[in-house]
Enzyme design. Structure first.
Site, PDB file in Angstrom:
ATOM      1  N   LYS A 159      20.882  95.500 -41.056  1.00  0.00           N
ATOM      2  CA  LYS A 159      21.784  95.366 -39.952  1.00  0.00           C
ATOM      3  C   LYS A 159      22.010  96.471 -39.977  1.00  0.00           C
ATOM      4  O   LYS A 159      23.165  96.880 -41.337  1.00  0.00           O
ATOM      5  CB  LYS A 159      22.860  93.484 -40.453  1.00  0.00           C
ATOM      6  CG  LYS A 159      23.451  92.561 -40.242  1.00  0.00           C
ATOM      7  CD  LYS A 159      22.757  91.959 -38.811  1.00  0.00           C
ATOM      8  CE  LYS A 159      22.729  90.225 -38.898  1.00  0.00           C
ATOM      9  NZ  LYS A 159      22.075  89.506 -37.600  1.00  0.00           N
ATOM     10  N   LYS A 261      18.634  80.223 -31.621  1.00  0.00           N
ATOM     11  CA  LYS A 261      19.413  79.044 -32.644  1.00  0.00           C
ATOM     12  C   LYS A 261      20.215  78.158 -32.374  1.00  0.00           C
ATOM     13  O   LYS A 261      20.257  78.094 -30.997  1.00  0.00           O
ATOM     14  CB  LYS A 261      20.883  80.552 -33.188  1.00  0.00           C
ATOM     15  CG  LYS A 261      20.450  81.820 -34.006  1.00  0.00           C
ATOM     16  CD  LYS A 261      21.522  82.642 -33.720  1.00  0.00           C
ATOM     17  CE  LYS A 261      20.926  84.196 -34.825  1.00  0.00           C
ATOM     18  NZ  LYS A 261      22.191  84.969 -34.464  1.00  0.00           N
TER      19      LYS A 261
END
Length: 350
Positions: A159, A261
């Site tokens: 990230k 997702k």
């Protein structure tokens, strides 16, 4: 069908920091549908993207209001139920939980796992990435060591988009690569870069053999993806910018792949549509997760044979996951042979 709603709280072994903040604990929603002596299970987890937020309370209240409406339907009526939920503008995570539960019920009804009902091949499932959140270089190195000791890591998702800027991003990524030699990497900025920073970082990252960059620009700045695409040496994937199949045609010329997702898409039904739409536009596909337990990630794993990349690791970072389901073998999240999702609750397995 009867609908039962229960809350459960899960805690992360290691809190996860992304460009939008840090998460250490979430309260998710376990949905059970009951008919003809069978139960179908689904999960809804809260998430937020920009000004779009689906909280645990919102999810729970919506499901409780829907329960009387859904009594008129069978789990076999997924198409009709989906249209009712869309008409009532039900949050996507609520639709996901119900859609997953209806699929689970169907699998149990016919005695087959979902991947087998769909005729999919578990042997082609790729390894899942594991996530390194935004951290100091030393903290990121320690997190990489933890993952390497905990499971058979084949791919790291790092990230970036640090509030401290791209110099901090560079230092952290180099530290992780030094710690985890011979691993493959991709990065996810979670919309934390400006266009100029994204262009600079994409070209810098290409020299480090990063596989691709995910969501370099914030949701709402999709028009700038065209310029980034021209300047970037790396493939670009989108996550926060792509919720459903309807978003894909507007993005297809400017990206190389999408992150599906279940909480964004509204469940397995729409996830399957997204896969086929993406393929029709020549895009690659990955499946990701929020703070999902084994229940939701096992649901996503049923479709894993259709993905180029997987990022289904949230349940691996939980210290109190109440469910068991998909197996971890050679870094891959593999659905098992049990009917439906193949998920069990710890209270029923002891």
């Amino acid at each position: 069908m009867q609908v039962e709603v229960n809350l459960f709280t899960v805690n992360k072994r290691f809190p996860l920091t992304i460009s939008r903040g840090t998460t250490a604990q979430t309260t998710n929603v376990w949905v059970r549908i009951l008919q003809d002596g069978l139960e179908g299970w689904g999960e809804a987890s809260p998430f937020g993207v920009g000004n779009h937020s689906q909280s645990t309370d919102t999810i729970k209240n919506c499901l409780e209001q829907l329960a009387p409406v859904l009594q008129a339907f069978s789990p076999l009526q997924r198409q009709e139920v989906e249209q009712v939920l869309i008409k009532q503008q039900v949050p996507s995570s609520v639709r996901a939980a119900l859609d997953i539960a209806m699929h689970d019920w169907l699998g149990k009804r016919v005695g087959l796992p979902l991947w087998q009902i769909w005729g999919l091949d578990r042997h082609v499932i790729v390894p899942t990435s594991v996530t390194i959140g935004i951290n100091s270089p030393a903290g990121a190195r320690a997190r990489a060591r933890d993952w390497l000791q905990f499971t058979d890591v084949r791919l790291f998702k790092v990230k970036l988009g640090s509030p401290e800027g791209i110099d901090a991003d560079r230092k952290m990524l180099l530290a992780v690569q030094e710690e985890a030699k011979n691993q493959e990497f991709f990065v996810d900025a979670n919309g934390g870069w400006s266009l100029s920073d994204a262009i600079e970082m994409c070209n810098w990252l290409a020299n480090l053999e990063i596989k691709y960059v995910e969501q370099p620009l914030p949701r709402g700045q999709e028009k700038s993806l065209a310029e980034l695409k021209k300047e970037s040496s790396l493939p670009i994937f989108v996550d926060e910018s792509c919720f459903t199949s309807a978003d894909i045609p507007h993005l297809a010329n400017y990206v190389d792949g999408i992150n599906i997702k279940l909480m964004k898409s509204g469940g397995l039904t729409e996830a399957m549509r997204m896969v086929h739409t993406a393929r029709a536009y020549g895009l690659q596909v990955m499946f990701g997760c929020y703070s999902d337990s084994t229940l939701a990630n096992t649901a996503a794993a049923q479709l894993a044979p259709l993905a180029d990349y997987l990022d289904l690791d949230s349940h691996l970072n939980l210290i109190d996951d109440p469910f068991t389901g998909a197996l971890i073998q050679q870094g891959r999240v593999l659905p098992n042979d049990l009917p439906g999702l193949g998920v069990q609750h710890s209270a029923s397995t002891t």
